[in-house]
Design a protein around this motif. Sequence first.
Motif, PDB file in Angstrom:
ATOM      1  N   ASP A 123     126.731 -12.951 -43.614  1.00 43.27           N
ATOM      2  CA  ASP A 123     126.877 -11.680 -44.327  1.00 43.27           C
ATOM      3  C   ASP A 123     128.342 -11.242 -44.368  1.00 43.27           C
ATOM      4  N   ALA A 124     129.072 -11.428 -43.251  1.00 45.38           N
ATOM      5  CA  ALA A 124     130.494 -11.066 -43.218  1.00 45.38           C
ATOM      6  C   ALA A 124     131.297 -11.938 -44.173  1.00 45.38           C
ATOM      7  N   LYS A 130     133.566 -11.358 -51.508  1.00 48.37           N
ATOM      8  CA  LYS A 130     133.509 -10.366 -52.577  1.00 48.37           C
ATOM      9  C   LYS A 130     134.805  -9.554 -52.635  1.00 48.37           C
ATOM     10  N   SER A 131     135.372  -9.237 -51.476  1.00 51.18           N
ATOM     11  CA  SER A 131     136.657  -8.512 -51.456  1.00 51.18           C
ATOM     12  C   SER A 131     137.772  -9.357 -52.053  1.00 51.18           C
ATOM     13  N   GLU A 182     135.567 -16.648 -56.174  1.00 47.64           N
ATOM     14  CA  GLU A 182     134.175 -16.711 -56.618  1.00 47.64           C
ATOM     15  C   GLU A 182     133.464 -17.919 -55.996  1.00 47.64           C
ATOM     16  N   GLN A 183     134.185 -19.046 -55.921  1.00 43.92           N
ATOM     17  CA  GLN A 183     133.597 -20.227 -55.287  1.00 43.92           C
ATOM     18  C   GLN A 183     133.366 -19.994 -53.788  1.00 43.92           C
ATOM     19  N   ALA A 188     129.592 -19.002 -49.290  1.00 41.88           N
ATOM     20  CA  ALA A 188     129.079 -18.093 -48.273  1.00 41.88           C
ATOM     21  C   ALA A 188     127.601 -17.774 -48.506  1.00 41.88           C
ATOM     22  N   GLN A 189     127.240 -17.596 -49.768  1.00 40.26           N
ATOM     23  CA  GLN A 189     125.836 -17.328 -50.078  1.00 40.26           C
ATOM     24  C   GLN A 189     124.959 -18.554 -49.785  1.00 40.26           C
ATOM     25  N   ALA A 190     125.477 -19.747 -50.085  1.00 37.49           N
ATOM     26  CA  ALA A 190     124.725 -20.971 -49.779  1.00 37.49           C
ATOM     27  C   ALA A 190     124.543 -21.133 -48.273  1.00 37.49           C
TER      28      ALA A 190
END
Length: 401
Positions: A123-124, A130-131, A182-183, A188-190
């Motif tokens: 999550d971090a 995103k930042s 963005e990558q 991070a999401q993966a």
Amino acid sequence: MTSFLRFAASTALAIFLAGSGVAVLATPAAFGAEPAAAPPALPPSITVAPAARGVVVESETVVGSLVPREEVLVGVDLDGYRLTELDAEEGDTVKAGQVLARLSTDTLEVLLAQNASSLARNDAAIAQAKSQIAEAVATEVEAKASLERGASLQEKGFASASVLDQRRSLAGAASARRAAAEQGLAVAQADKTLTEALRRELELRLSKTEIKAPTDGIVLSRNARIGAIVSGAGEPLFRIAEDGAIELEAQVPETALSRIAIGQLVTIHSAGSDAVIEGKVRLVAPRIDAATRLGRVRIALPAGVKVNAGAFARGTIEVARHEGVTLPQSAIVTVAGKPTAQVVVDSKVQTRPLEIGISGGGVVEILSGVAEGDSVILRAGTFVRDGDEVTPVAAVQGAKG
């Protein structure tokens, strides 16, 4: 003188016989009477019984063992876990979903804590990505605006080509940083998706530490022992008779198998019990064993009947039931390969050919040859023959021929 001597001798003989206890009887001939005629001899007596209407039940006897209709094996999907708790014993009635045993959860709880930490890191990382994207987008917007201003100044002759190239380079770098950010967010999401999948796996493994009954039924056996290390490749921990349904699995000779059909009534006697159980044929196997020449029959017992799985049992299957004129089996004798019976008519024996149907319980169905009420010799072919004169004696009710 001679007459006197004869009289004296006769008198002395009479006195001697009287003294010795010998009685002298006068014969009819002595008195001139004719001898009496002897009474006529009676024909021999023989036991008879009337042909009567009744029900004949033909049956087949089968033997086998009591087995569960469906035996459910309860094992584990985990390896290397210690069994810590047992909540079911042999003979217990269990419901689907009921906990039968529990495994240790220490290792899985540690792994779940580690997984929770990994999720927090994911999550971090997503928030950081995103930042970075937001920062890169702002830089890209500023670089593109600077490039547009430089291009406008060059057209008016107020900016050199090198300045324009520098601004173009800065705009391209800003776009590249945005794409990289963005990558980074996608990575991070993966990572978070993978961590969540690992958590679901851990939760699934944790749920499997509770060994539950997959169906309603009765616990037939329990191999589980507290403290044992379980293995998915080992013996099942429990064996359950699904829904508690017990059946008689019997072996039947191939000559009798064709007469047995699904739904026929069966009277069952189990070893060690005097109870009579009423069952029904549930399954007739379509295959006969080539070595033993036996077929297999499954007979369903009523729900809730108290029997022990594995016990020996004997079943009597009702294969036919007819109502009609019947005779005891002993009243029928085979002559030249054909059944006959001896009927007494006007005190004389008549031998009649018969057409018979089914038999069972010591009686035979008579299709023709004897009518209801005819007096039939109970034990045919033993004492008399066709045409003999006899004295019929009615059989005592309940006596066997």
